[in-house]
Design an enzyme around this catalytic site. Structure first.
Site, PDB file in Angstrom:
ATOM      1  N   HIS A 145       0.842  -1.197   0.000  1.00  0.00           N
ATOM      2  CA  HIS A 145       0.000   0.000   0.000  1.00  0.00           C
ATOM      3  C   HIS A 145       0.875   1.244   0.000  1.00  0.00           C
ATOM      4  O   HIS A 145       1.915   1.306   0.662  1.00  0.00           O
ATOM      5  CB  HIS A 145      -0.919   0.004   1.227  1.00  0.00           C
ATOM      6  CG  HIS A 145      -2.116   0.885   1.043  1.00  0.00           C
ATOM      7  ND1 HIS A 145      -2.044   2.253   1.092  1.00  0.00           N
ATOM      8  CD2 HIS A 145      -3.426   0.583   0.809  1.00  0.00           C
ATOM      9  CE1 HIS A 145      -3.251   2.764   0.896  1.00  0.00           C
ATOM     10  NE2 HIS A 145      -4.104   1.777   0.713  1.00  0.00           N
ATOM     11  N   HIS A 146       0.434   2.253  -0.745  1.00  0.00           N
ATOM     12  CA  HIS A 146       1.211   3.497  -0.845  1.00  0.00           C
ATOM     13  C   HIS A 146       1.346   4.170   0.520  1.00  0.00           C
ATOM     14  O   HIS A 146       2.311   4.914   0.763  1.00  0.00           O
ATOM     15  CB  HIS A 146       0.552   4.446  -1.835  1.00  0.00           C
ATOM     16  CG  HIS A 146       1.517   5.248  -2.643  1.00  0.00           C
ATOM     17  ND1 HIS A 146       2.638   5.860  -2.090  1.00  0.00           N
ATOM     18  CD2 HIS A 146       1.565   5.549  -3.966  1.00  0.00           C
ATOM     19  CE1 HIS A 146       3.307   6.493  -3.037  1.00  0.00           C
ATOM     20  NE2 HIS A 146       2.688   6.326  -4.184  1.00  0.00           N
ATOM     21  N   ALA A 147       0.411   3.941   1.424  1.00  0.00           N
ATOM     22  CA  ALA A 147       0.516   4.517   2.765  1.00  0.00           C
ATOM     23  C   ALA A 147       1.729   3.978   3.509  1.00  0.00           C
ATOM     24  O   ALA A 147       2.255   4.622   4.421  1.00  0.00           O
ATOM     25  CB  ALA A 147      -0.757   4.226   3.572  1.00  0.00           C
TER      26      ALA A 147
END
Length: 473
Positions: free
Chosen positions: A138-140
């Site tokens: 996930h980009h987070a």
């Protein structure tokens, strides 16, 4: 427990059932040098030995009740490596196209929020006994720079298999905080944070004035999102379905074009990507009234910053791909001038300005707006913000190994967004330029039609930059 930054949390808020905010990192390995050969069980054992070198991989998100502040990261007390490792067989004959099709299916589902936001798929059955590992992150959790640092932590330049040093301290999980504690800490953090708004406002206003003054004398101007962006068939509302494609070109050819034209390597990447997309649209009979506009992710890390193993420090630069310019050399020069000006404008405005404002983004309204925008298909009702994302990541220049297996190829690609249905990312490795493209299947059914044009676009550029002498014709 650690509070997520506004930028990291923003990637969570953006996610909807059709907008997946994970990135893909694909490593194709040759296990020929591994004693006893490859097995999935051996892969799991080797990864388990290295988990302490991948600290974000055991962190999970805990939402704040009522969304009164950004979520927090905790060391997951229920962490189970087996829930993150998957395997599948690539259909015969196990070539690149078959591998790409499987990766497209993997990209079409979201990551679950009840565990750390990643999974790794082992793609078995490839030609020559190779195995591909697809890390869906996930980009987070990490941007491209952080993901590259994580990769470097588990790879080695030494072909001889060695076990990593053990962790300095044993890993300790966190208890899941109760709602009362989460609310109390969130309110205290909010009160402390809002004190910085007046200063941030003044700084942003001053930067905006400097930028406006600079533009009065600037000879070129970067394209404006929406206003200067044409409509294309791949710009529209997303479905959950993804298609994926890869191709590899020679790094030396890109360097030759760069030197011949006196521009940057990134300018050549942009020109080649734009040329390939232009060929795709021409074949469909699409005629654009303006040039394609690309968003280019730019790291805001400082040169002397310590390598990050997680989080995001990234902004976006908007540039023309000059697809309305017929001459390939004039096209590259136009890209070069615009990107040069875009960098100047970005430096004046400050690469971290948007990240600083995101600290104050209200979680619930942000997420509600994105879900409504996605569910109602509002991307079809206006021009796209930009047409596509083009990213260029400088990778390792020497061969790398993991547990004795040689890394044969390395690919990476980020997410697509509502209205922006195509992402092209190149990650260099040794003497290769490894391109990966991801698209929404409903908007661009066969993204190989784009990646197949990259080689032709590069050849066109090289021929124009270095035409044959009269005697050689």
């Amino acid at each position: 427990m650690e509070r997520m930054t506004g930028m990291d949390a923003g990637f969570l808020y953006m996610e909807t059932p059709s907008l997946h905010m994970h990135t893909l990192k694909i490593g194709v390995i040759d296990p020929g040098g591994v004693q006893g050969g490859y097995t999935f069980e051996k892969f799991r054992e080797e990864l388990e030995k290295r988990l302490h070198l991948l600290p974000p991989f055991r962190r999970r998100v805990v939402e704040i009740p009522r969304g009164i502040h950004h979520p927090v990261w905790i060391e997951d007390p229920n962490f189970d490596l087996a829930r993150h490792l998957k395997r599948t067989q690539v259909p015969a004959p196990g070539g690149t196209r078959e591998m790409d099709a499987v990766i497209g299916e993997i990209a079409s589902t979201q990551l679950r929020r009840d565990r750390p936001l990643w999974e790794i798929w082992a793609l078995e059955g490839l030609q020559d006994g190779h195995v591909a590992f697809v890390a869906k992150i996930h980009h987070a959790l990490a941007d491209g720079v952080a993901a590259a640092a994580l990769l470097a932590n588990v790879l080695s330049a030494d072909p001889e298999p060695t076990d990593p040093s053990p962790p300095a301290q044993p890993w300790r999980p966190d208890p899941i905080p109760d709602e009362k504690e989460l609310k109390r800490i969130a309110r205290a953090d909010r009160r402390a944070g809002v004190r910085g708004i007046p200063t941030l406002y003044k700084e942003t206003r001053a930067r905006g004035r400097r930028l406006a003054k600079h533009r009065e004398t600037a000879t070129v101007r970067p394209p404006r999102p929406i206003r200067d962006v044409p409509r294309t068939s791949f710009n529209g509302p997303l479905s959950p379905n993804r298609v994926f494609a890869t191709t590899t070109l020679g790094l030396e050819e890109f360097k030759r074009a760069k030197s011949a034209l006196g521009v940057t390597l990134n300018d050549i990447v942009l020109a080649v990507a734009g040329g390939a997309v232009r060929r795709y649209l021409d074949a469909r009979g699409e005629r654009l009234e303006k040039s394609l506009v690309a968003g280019v992710p730019v790291s805001s890390d400082k040169a002397d910053d310590v390598a990050r193993l997680g989080g995001n420090k990234v902004s976006n630069m908007f540039t023309t791909l000059a697809t309305d310019v017929a001459d390939p050399l004039a096209r590259v020069r136009a890209i070069h001038e615009i990107t040069k000006e875009a960098k100047v404008s970005q430096n004046i405005l400050g690469a971290d300005t948007m990240a600083n404002w995101l600290e104050y983004a209200p979680p619930r309204p942000f997420n509600w707006f994105m879900r409504q925008y996605s569910r109602r298909g509002l991307a079809a009702r206006h021009r796209p913000p930009i047409n596509l994302v083009v990213s260029n990541v400088s990778g390792p220049r020497t061969p790398l190994y993991i547990a004795g297996a040689r890394l044969a190829a390395l690919y990476s690609v980020g997410p697509i967004l509502e209205g922006i249905g195509l992402n092209i990312t190149v990650w260099s490795y040794i003497d290769q330029m490894n391109f990966a493209a991801i698209a929404c299947r409903d908007l661009l059914p066969d993204v190989h039609q784009v990646t197949d044009g990259l080689s032709d676009a590069l050849d066109e550029l090289l021929k124009a930059a270095d035409p044959p002498s009269p005697s050689a014709r």
